[in-house]
Design a protein around this motif. Structure first.
Motif, PDB file in Angstrom:
ATOM      1  N   CYS A 207       0.900  -1.226  -0.053  1.00 29.13           N
ATOM      2  CA  CYS A 207      -0.013   0.083  -0.057  1.00 29.13           C
ATOM      3  C   CYS A 207       0.936   1.430   0.169  1.00 29.13           C
ATOM      4  N   CYS A 226      -1.851  -3.954  -0.125  1.00 31.13           N
ATOM      5  CA  CYS A 226      -3.005  -3.096  -0.554  1.00 31.13           C
ATOM      6  C   CYS A 226      -4.035  -3.924  -0.859  1.00 31.13           C
ATOM      7  N   ALA A 227      -5.320  -3.714  -0.356  1.00 32.38           N
ATOM      8  CA  ALA A 227      -6.503  -4.547  -0.467  1.00 32.38           C
ATOM      9  C   ALA A 227      -7.383  -3.894  -1.627  1.00 32.38           C
ATOM     10  N   CYS A 267      -4.722   5.523   1.638  1.00 32.95           N
ATOM     11  CA  CYS A 267      -4.432   4.763   0.335  1.00 32.95           C
ATOM     12  C   CYS A 267      -5.482   5.085  -0.751  1.00 32.95           C
ATOM     13  N   CYS A 270      -7.333   1.663  -1.688  1.00 36.77           N
ATOM     14  CA  CYS A 270      -8.180   1.292  -0.645  1.00 36.77           C
ATOM     15  C   CYS A 270      -9.289   1.923  -0.486  1.00 36.77           C
TER      16      CYS A 270
HETATM   17 ZN    ZN Z   1      -3.837   0.208  -0.708  1.00 38.32          ZN
END
Ligand code: ZN
Ligand code: ACM
Length: 473
Positions: A207, A226-227, A267, A270
């Protein structure tokens, strides 16, 4: 007559005050009315007869018989034991990331745990301080992620490279060895936090754009996968595909603990994912992330286990099994849907000193924290464990207390447990393990010992990291 057995069987009846001389091998009788891990063992008229429905029951009967032979030789009291476990999930965990144990050491630990009828080995294979499993598609995970360039853990401070990983053949060897002792090996790939070693190897997953290093200190780090980035899910699934091939069992641990949300908050990717999925916040993003991985693994016939933090968003699918370690809240109501494995930090964490977690505390802990407890696990984390001897000193006899809780429907008193330990510990003597023998400490010794343990850990790097975490909160 006071027979010692660890774990103590569900039912034991001494059927005669006389001892009988046993000659010859036990007679084995297959009895399909008994459960998979259940057995009956009778000592009567010079013969031992064992009934079980299959190999596991016979194996557990053999472990019980070993302890009887140690106590009585071939002059045994006549008795009938009818025995089966309380829980289906009786587990020990080894963190092989902070300290890297050899395959032989892992096998020795498996031997010791099998003797007390554990049936799961949770293998913690990825961490901030090291990635420990060969993945063919991403060789950088072991080329880069398996080595940290220095170690700064309490008194141990040095600049030497430290590393190691298990090849696929070594993993197969351990899995097969554990299976021969009726222990399923459950891998853990810790996601989305505790991933510094992964992020050092695959910087495209982090991220933000910070360069991440394999960590040298203990602690909780804000570096996180990073999701919001779709490509990351593909990489994770590739990795999981290769891990799944090595572990033929249903359960798969995907971590989920201690994942600070600072970077997800900052982020754009995200935040865009939170919006697109209609999620309320970053905790729900973790629930979403774990649900996606669970679904992927479910389609491969697996069942996900996650540490309890994945529940924080309130949107985790009920199908995930939760490993409870610490959440500080009233628990019974909190876990209505999920199967629970209990590993309470204050009672079952083996890496803390006996002064902080005396044997009695481990033994007397009430594990029924929720409706659907499926078992117990004793984890040993290894930030402060330099070798196998120290690990076995910390784990034994406390592991045996957890084994007894996992096995015995009606646990005997703590005093009976202690006396059984005194009678049986000599049986497991080997030169390379060092169980603790003086587990009774007064309260003052306990307080001093606990304080000393924590003061020892506070070196400059660790203190800096703790202060950094407090600032971020
Ligand atoms: Zn992220
Ligand atoms: C944990 O101790 N972070 C699961």
């Amino acid at each position: 007559m006071d027979i010692s057995l660890l774990p103590f069987p569900s039912r034991l009846n001494i059927t005669s005050i006389n001892k009988t001389e046993i000659n010859g091998e036990p007679v084995k009788v297959i009895d399909k009315t008994l459960g998979r891990e259940e057995y009956e063992l009778s000592v009567c008229d010079g013969a031992v007869t064992v009934r079980a429905s299959g190999d596991e029951g016979f194996f557990y009967a053999e472990k019980t018989l070993d302890q009887l032979k140690y106590q009585y030789g071939n002059m045994m009291p006549e008795m009938l034991i009818e025995d089966k476990p309380k829980y289906e999930y009786r587990s020990f965990m080894i963190d092989c990331c902070r300290h890297f144990f050899s395959v032989d050491e892992i096998k020795k630990m498996i031997d010791l745990c099998a003797a007390f009828k554990f049936n799961k080995f949770h293998w913690h294979l990825s961490e901030d301080q090291g990635w420990r499993i060969q993945i063919d598609k991403y060789p950088q995970l072991t080329e880069i992620g398996s080595v940290r360039h220095g170690t700064s853990l309490g008194k141990e401070v040095n600049n030497a490279d430290y590393g190691g990983y298990y090849t696929k053949d070594e993993i197969r060897e351990v899995v097969a060895y554990a299976k021969s002792l009726y222990i399923d090996t459950i891998p853990e790939i810790d996601l989305p936090g505790h991933t510094s070693a992964l992020l050092a190897s695959l910087p495209e997953m982090v991220c933000g754009d910070k360069k991440v290093e394999v960590k040298k200190t203990a602690g909780v780090f804000k570096d996180i996968i990073c999701a919001g980035r779709e490509k990351n899910y593909e990489i994770i699934f590739d990795i999981l595909d290769e891990v799944c091939e090595l572990f033929p069992y249903e359960y798969f641990h995907i971590g989920g603990d201690e994942a600070p949300k600072k970077q997800w908050k900052e982020c754009p990717e995200c935040q865009a994912k939170i919006k697109a999925e209609g999620l309320a916040n970053e905790e729900e993003l973790q629930g979403y992330f774990v649900n996606r991985i669970s679904e992927y693994l479910r389609n491969k016939g697996k069942k996900v286990v996650s540490w309890n933090e994945s529940l924080n968003g309130g949107n985790l699918n009920g199908e995930a099994t939760i490993q409870f370690w610490l959440d500080g809240e009233k628990r019974y109501e909190k876990y209505p849907d999920h199967d629970i494995i209990v590993s309470d930090f204050f009672a079952y964490y083996m890496d803390y000193p006996y002064e902080m977690t005396p044997l009695k505390k481990t033994y007397c802990y009430d594990e029924k924290i929720a409706k659907k407890v499926i078992g117990v696990e004793a984890p040993v984390w290894t930030e402060y464990i330099p070798d196998f001897k120290r690990m076995t000193y910390l784990c034994f006899p406390r592991n045996i207390a957890v084994a007894q809780t996992g096995w015995c429907e009606n646990k005997p008193s703590y005093e009976k447990f202690e006396s059984d330990l005194c009678n049986l510990m000599g049986m497991f003597d080997t030169t390379d393990w060092a169980p603790k023998s003086d587990w009774n400490r007064n309260q003052l010794a306990q307080k001093i010992g606990t304080a000393k343990f924590f003061i020892d850990k506070l070196n400059k790097d660790f203190t800096k990291q703790l202060i950094g975490n407090m600032r971020d909160k």
